[in-house]
Enzyme design. Structure first.
Site, PDB file in Angstrom:
ATOM      1  N   SER A 146       1.572  -9.787  -1.042  1.00 25.43           N
ATOM      2  CA  SER A 146       1.291  -8.301  -1.038  1.00 25.43           C
ATOM      3  C   SER A 146       1.526  -7.651   0.101  1.00 25.43           C
ATOM      4  O   SER A 146       1.781  -6.434   0.382  1.00 25.43           O
ATOM      5  CB  SER A 146      -0.164  -7.932  -1.465  1.00 25.43           C
ATOM      6  OG  SER A 146      -1.134  -8.742  -0.667  1.00 25.43           O
ATOM      7  N   LYS A 164       0.744  -1.191  -0.041  1.00 21.36           N
ATOM      8  CA  LYS A 164       0.168   0.253  -0.016  1.00 21.36           C
ATOM      9  C   LYS A 164       0.831   1.174  -0.081  1.00 21.36           C
ATOM     10  O   LYS A 164       0.405   2.395  -0.559  1.00 21.36           O
ATOM     11  CB  LYS A 164      -0.918   0.052   1.186  1.00 21.36           C
ATOM     12  CG  LYS A 164      -2.014  -1.160   1.065  1.00 21.36           C
ATOM     13  CD  LYS A 164      -3.302  -0.705   1.636  1.00 21.36           C
ATOM     14  CE  LYS A 164      -4.538  -1.413   1.096  1.00 21.36           C
ATOM     15  NZ  LYS A 164      -4.341  -2.791   1.682  1.00 21.36           N
ATOM     16  N   GLU A 216      -9.532   7.363   2.969  1.00 25.69           N
ATOM     17  CA  GLU A 216     -10.246   6.534   3.480  1.00 25.69           C
ATOM     18  C   GLU A 216      -9.725   5.116   3.973  1.00 25.69           C
ATOM     19  O   GLU A 216      -8.632   4.941   3.541  1.00 25.69           O
ATOM     20  CB  GLU A 216     -11.373   6.296   2.745  1.00 25.69           C
ATOM     21  CG  GLU A 216     -11.167   5.050   1.676  1.00 25.69           C
ATOM     22  CD  GLU A 216      -9.915   5.418   0.662  1.00 25.69           C
ATOM     23  OE1 GLU A 216      -9.728   6.550   0.507  1.00 25.69           O
ATOM     24  OE2 GLU A 216      -9.201   4.333   0.020  1.00 25.69           O
TER      25      GLU A 216
HETATM   26  C1  PLP Z   1      -5.413  -3.940   1.530  1.00 26.27           C
HETATM   27  C2  PLP Z   1      -4.642  -5.009   1.169  1.00 26.27           C
HETATM   28  C3  PLP Z   1      -5.119  -5.922   0.088  1.00 26.27           C
HETATM   29  C4  PLP Z   1      -6.144  -5.596  -0.894  1.00 26.27           C
HETATM   30  O1  PLP Z   1      -6.153  -4.401  -1.597  1.00 26.27           O
HETATM   31  P1  PLP Z   1      -5.705  -4.388  -3.125  1.00 26.27           P
HETATM   32  O2  PLP Z   1      -6.124  -2.946  -3.735  1.00 26.27           O
HETATM   33  O3  PLP Z   1      -6.540  -5.419  -3.806  1.00 26.27           O
HETATM   34  O4  PLP Z   1      -4.345  -4.646  -3.425  1.00 26.27           O
HETATM   35  C5  PLP Z   1      -4.254  -7.153  -0.366  1.00 26.27           C
HETATM   36  N1  PLP Z   1      -3.002  -7.298   0.385  1.00 26.27           N
HETATM   37  C6  PLP Z   1      -2.740  -6.563   1.492  1.00 26.27           C
HETATM   38  C7  PLP Z   1      -1.459  -6.894   2.421  1.00 26.27           C
HETATM   39  C8  PLP Z   1      -3.583  -5.380   1.952  1.00 26.27           C
HETATM   40  O5  PLP Z   1      -3.201  -4.973   2.936  1.00 26.27           O
END
Ligand code: PLP
Length: 407
Positions: free
Chosen positions: A378, A88, A110
């Protein structure tokens, strides 16, 4: 200046907003195009990515996991090693630098689970920008650790008490603030969705992940890469990871949605591989989970970040055209994958990323050893300890919490 981005992806996307938001969106689009054409902006962004975020993030060959599964090789892109623990911050940093360049002194955002709020608050602390984060009252109560972190970074967290008091209401509140404050305020939206130019801008700032991957594949991966796998909430980590590969026809791109605990309404967040219907919500056209009256349905996922009723318009389009294949992983499969990678690789996946991990495991088992599958981790899973420890460590964890609460 020449317009190089699209408002629409097929029939999805667009800018379905009230008149008062047209000016700030036009201004933002112009500033974004100018920044992207300015080498000085790229130098500043690259410096901050390197020294503040900790990029490039590694690509790890998951040797033990591969051996245990007995099929194709698994590689993992470790976005979880970025500052604040997830992808993020790539978007938060890019937009905050852009806002500074535009002369804004205040950032609003948000947040649902709080991950985007934490990344934004961190970047604002670093860049000396005032930060206000809108968060549903229900989410604030559920996600206390992230509220604590945002406040530690100096952000003001404002509880939103309208509607279901969750993410969608926080977005509405942020848009309301922005309509009145845009002259000195930037709205730092957290995923690859919302009115144009946000989907393009967020993809652009997240595509650093995919660009690093292209280079790392060349240097580190000898096998043919047959698939890239990423989880999909709003879609920002997936679109950034996939970005350099979209125009090609290989490798296969796999988006994993939250299968939750069942197929019924409110039990999952599968828009592409489930019950998504066309609609316009929060200023853009895409596929959403809606009831018969067109109202946004509640969703469920063990991972707070996949728990969103809509999907970014570009992903919806690429799903429709077949370039991206969508599938789901259930709550249970995500927990299993989390345990598996912890045990074999010493990595704690975020619950969101564990959905992608679960699908990669399945594909690897069925694949041959001279092929490779790359999964985007992610985020890391420290943030999920209150959920995973409850699920995996049960009574001991409860005892610990009770003891802490009474001390
Ligand atoms: C917020 C988040 C997501 C989902 O958001 P995307 O916009 O789909 O990437 C996925 N993995 C993690 C670790 C997150 O914090």
């Amino acid at each position: 200046m020449q317009k190089v981005y699209n408002d629409f992806f097929g029939t999805f996307g667009g800018r379905y907003v009230a008149e008062v938001l047209r000016r700030p969106l036009d201004e933002l689009e112009q500033a974004f195009l100018e920044a992207m054409a300015d080498p000085a902006f790229h130098v500043e962004l690259a410096e901050a990515r390197r020294h503040f975020v900790g990029r490039p993030t590694p690509l790890l060959y998951a040797e033990n996991a591969t051996r245990a599964l007995g099929g194709s090789r698994i590689y993992i892109k470790l976005e979880g090693l970025a500052n604040t623990g997830a992808h993020k911050i790539n978007n938060a940093l890019g937009q905050a630098l852009l806002a500074k360049r535009m002369g804004k002194r205040r950032i609003i955002a948000e947040t649902g689970a709080g991950q985007h709020g934490v990344a934004t608050a961190s970047v604002c602390a670093r860049l000396g920008l005032e930060c206000t984060v809108y968060m549903g009252e229900v989410d604030m109560a559920r996600q206390r650790p992230n509220v604590y972190l945002m406040e530690l970074f100096g952000a003001k967290v404002v509880p939103v008490c309208s509607g279901s008091r969750t993410l969608k209401d926080a977005v509405n509140e942020a848009l309301r603030d922005w309509a009145a404050s845009w002259e000195d305020t930037h709205y730092l939206l957290g995923s690859a969705l919302g009115p144009s130019p946000f989907p393009d801008m967020v993809r652009e700032f997240q595509s650093v992940v995919g660009r690093e991957l292209v280079e790392q594949m060349r240097e580190q991966v000898g096998e043919e890469v047959v698939a890239l796998v990423a989880c999909v909430g709003g879609g920002s980590n997936a679109i950034g990871f996939f970005a350099p590969f979209i125009e090609a026809d290989r490798p296969k791109l796999v988006g994993v949605e939250a299968g939750g605990r069942g197929n019924g309404p409110g039990e999952h967040a599968a828009r592409m591989s489930g019950a998504g219907v066309e609609g316009v919500v929060h200023g853009y056209k895409s596929l959403f989970l809606l009831d018969e009256d067109g109202q946004v349905l509640p969703t469920h996922s063990i991972s707070a970040g996949l728990d969103y009723p809509g999907i970014g318009p570009q992903l919806a389009h690429l799903g429709r055209t077949g370039r991206i294949s969508f599938t789901t992983a259930s709550d249970e499969e995500a927990l299993e994958a989390l345990k598996f990678f912890a045990r074999h690789e010493g990595l704690v996946f975020a619950l969101e990323s564990a959905h992608a991990g679960a699908v990669a495991m399945k594909m690897a088992r069925e694949g041959s050893p001279e092929k490779a599958i790359i999964v985007n981790m992610s985020g890391r899973g420290d943030k999920d300890i209150f959920i995973t420890a409850k699920a995996l460590d049960g009574e001991k964890w409860r005892e610990f919490l009770l003891r802490e609460a009474s001390s």
